[in-house]
Design a protein around this motif. Structure first.
Motif, PDB file in Angstrom:
ATOM      1  N   SER A   1       0.959  -1.366   0.311  1.00 13.57           N
ATOM      2  CA  SER A   1       0.162  -0.328   0.018  1.00 13.57           C
ATOM      3  C   SER A   1       1.060   1.251   0.381  1.00 13.57           C
ATOM      4  O   SER A   1       0.339   2.296  -0.614  1.00 13.57           O
ATOM      5  CB  SER A   1      -1.251  -0.156   1.148  1.00 13.57           C
ATOM      6  N   VAL A   2       1.758   1.685   0.992  1.00 15.41           N
ATOM      7  CA  VAL A   2       2.756   2.071   0.807  1.00 15.41           C
ATOM      8  C   VAL A   2       4.021   3.100  -0.718  1.00 15.41           C
ATOM      9  O   VAL A   2       3.418   4.111  -0.938  1.00 15.41           O
ATOM     10  CB  VAL A   2       4.236   2.336   1.902  1.00 15.41           C
ATOM     11  N   LEU A   3       3.913   1.185  -2.093  1.00 13.14           N
ATOM     12  CA  LEU A   3       4.365   1.498  -2.314  1.00 13.14           C
ATOM     13  C   LEU A   3       3.640   2.369  -4.043  1.00 13.14           C
ATOM     14  O   LEU A   3       3.868   3.011  -3.924  1.00 13.14           O
ATOM     15  CB  LEU A   3       5.246   0.240  -2.536  1.00 13.14           C
ATOM     16  N   ALA A   4       2.545   1.205  -3.353  1.00 13.26           N
ATOM     17  CA  ALA A   4       1.277   2.221  -4.423  1.00 13.26           C
ATOM     18  C   ALA A   4       1.334   3.403  -4.362  1.00 13.26           C
ATOM     19  O   ALA A   4       0.739   4.035  -5.637  1.00 13.26           O
ATOM     20  CB  ALA A   4      -0.364   0.910  -3.980  1.00 13.26           C
ATOM     21  N   GLY A   5       1.014   4.317  -3.000  1.00 12.49           N
ATOM     22  CA  GLY A   5       0.847   5.368  -3.054  1.00 12.49           C
ATOM     23  C   GLY A   5       1.973   6.623  -3.365  1.00 12.49           C
ATOM     24  O   GLY A   5       1.791   7.141  -4.365  1.00 12.49           O
ATOM     25  N   LYS A   6       3.468   6.081  -3.559  1.00 11.32           N
ATOM     26  CA  LYS A   6       4.307   6.896  -4.738  1.00 11.32           C
ATOM     27  C   LYS A   6       4.521   6.273  -6.425  1.00 11.32           C
ATOM     28  O   LYS A   6       4.433   6.882  -7.110  1.00 11.32           O
ATOM     29  CB  LYS A   6       5.801   5.786  -3.969  1.00 11.32           C
ATOM     30  N   LEU A   7       3.459   5.099  -6.708  1.00 11.55           N
ATOM     31  CA  LEU A   7       4.428   4.886  -8.066  1.00 11.55           C
ATOM     32  C   LEU A   7       2.593   5.889  -8.647  1.00 11.55           C
ATOM     33  O   LEU A   7       2.195   5.806  -9.583  1.00 11.55           O
ATOM     34  CB  LEU A   7       3.083   3.247  -8.268  1.00 11.55           C
ATOM     35  N   ALA A   8       2.000   5.924  -7.385  1.00 15.08           N
ATOM     36  CA  ALA A   8       0.451   6.314  -8.161  1.00 15.08           C
ATOM     37  C   ALA A   8       1.183   7.915  -8.295  1.00 15.08           C
ATOM     38  O   ALA A   8      -0.303   8.453  -9.217  1.00 15.08           O
ATOM     39  CB  ALA A   8      -1.038   6.477  -6.631  1.00 15.08           C
TER      40      ALA A   8
END
Length: 340
Positions: A118-125
């Motif tokens: 979830s944390v990584l997905a925030g960056k990728l978004a």
């Protein structure tokens, strides 16, 4: 910079998943209403439809003690070393009888990996305009306590890391799981930079009145709500929310427990209704140039994995997501028709 933020290849999609997301308690998970292999099944449907290959996926880093302490208290994390405590959170009583070392490996480690996702997905978004963690959405967990199958506060962590490590100053959480998202609501009480819109069945768990004070746009529904009423209220309220507040990112908690006959959600939304719901959220984000990160959250029927996979394929067919990084060609596959 947090170790949970990793760079991905241009040919990878902002689709975060690891096969280690899936929970196995030596078969004891069958005593729980939750499909503990939901996440694997979503990916398998996408692969079977020639939508993705394993090379397209992004594997996250597990959130360890240091990363979890950004939100969680030491006291709470220490409490997870007791199997009885974890059994209460996971809602599988038999887990209380298992050695904690097994509980850590079989349940908490997959949940920490999903939290890192979830944390990584925030960056990728932020980088790609959209991201989906095929997992996460543990919206009943706050920094001080877990519950409702949610042992870690991944939504709070996602936002806190964005604020600390990127240019994000304002975030919106749109929670469309059937249940009130009381965990992150407790964490963001009195934080005006985080706008919370929550649309849920008011008659079911958790009925957390204290946490409700953090909700800026509250849409309380009753049992057996059907597609038309649901979509009318969603369209009206999300448009109004985005007129009131201009977020740098939108965190979309896309629970599928609103599905008709779900044993815990007690709502009556159809398969197509869920797909149209997701489409609308991504559509309005794209129209307003707001990066969106989607978490799969709750959804307890075996058939929800197929619906989520179909929804992701629908988002791409409508041009709302693209596997390619801008300027990179050739990493999108042909897909088979949706199963709707």
């Amino acid at each position: 910079m947090t170790s949970l933020y990793i760079d991905i290849r241009d040919d990878q999609w902002p689709l975060v998943y690891d096969d280690k997301y899936n929970v196995s308690f030596l078969g004891f998970e069958k005593f729980h209403v939750f499909d503990a292999k939901k996440w694997r099944n979503i990916i398998q449907y996408l692969k079977d439809a020639n939508f993705i290959t394993a090379d397209h996926l992004v594997k996250p880093v597990e959130a360890k003690q240091k990363e979890l302490l950004v939100v969680h208290t030491k006291k709470y994390l220490k409490s997870l070393k007791w199997s009885t405590k974890v059994a209460m959170i996971a809602e599988v009583p038999i887990v209380a009888c298992l050695p904690n070392i097994l509980v850590q490996h079989a349940y908490l480690k997959p949940m920490r990996l999903q939290t890192g996702g979830s944390v990584l997905a925030g960056k990728l978004a932020l980088e790609r305009g959209w991201a989906i963690n095929v997992g996460g959405g543990f919206h009943h967990c706050s920094g001080e306590r877990g519950g409702g199958f949610c042992p870690y506060a991944d939504i709070t962590l996602l936002i806190r890391n964005l604020v600390e490590h990127t240019d994000v100053q304002n975030a919106m959480i749109v929670d469309l799981d059937a249940h009130q998202g009381n965990g992150y609501q407790r964490d963001f009480l009195g934080v005006p930079e985080v706008y919370i819109m929550d649309m849920y069945n008011r008659h079911i768990y958790p009925r957390d009145e204290e946490a409700k004070r953090a909700i800026r746009r509250k849409i309380e529904l009753g049992h057996k709500v059907e597609d038309l009423e649901y979509m009318v209220k969603l369209r009206k309220n999300l448009k109004a929310a985005l007129d009131e507040f201009k977020p740098d990112i939108l965190v979309y908690n896309a629970g599928t427990d609103i599905l008709d006959s779900d044993p815990l959600g007690h709502m009556s939304i159809s398969d197509v209704g869920i797909i149209k719901r997701d489409e609308f959220v991504f559509e309005i984000c794209k129209a307003r140039h707001i990066p969106v990160v989607m978490l799969t959250s709750g959804g307890y029927l075996r058939r929800t994995a197929r619906i989520i996979a179909d929804s992701i394929m629908n988002l791409k067919s409508k041009g709302l997501i693209s596997g390619c990084k801008p300027g990179v060609q050739g990493n999108d596959l042909e897909t088979t028709p949706l199963h709707m």
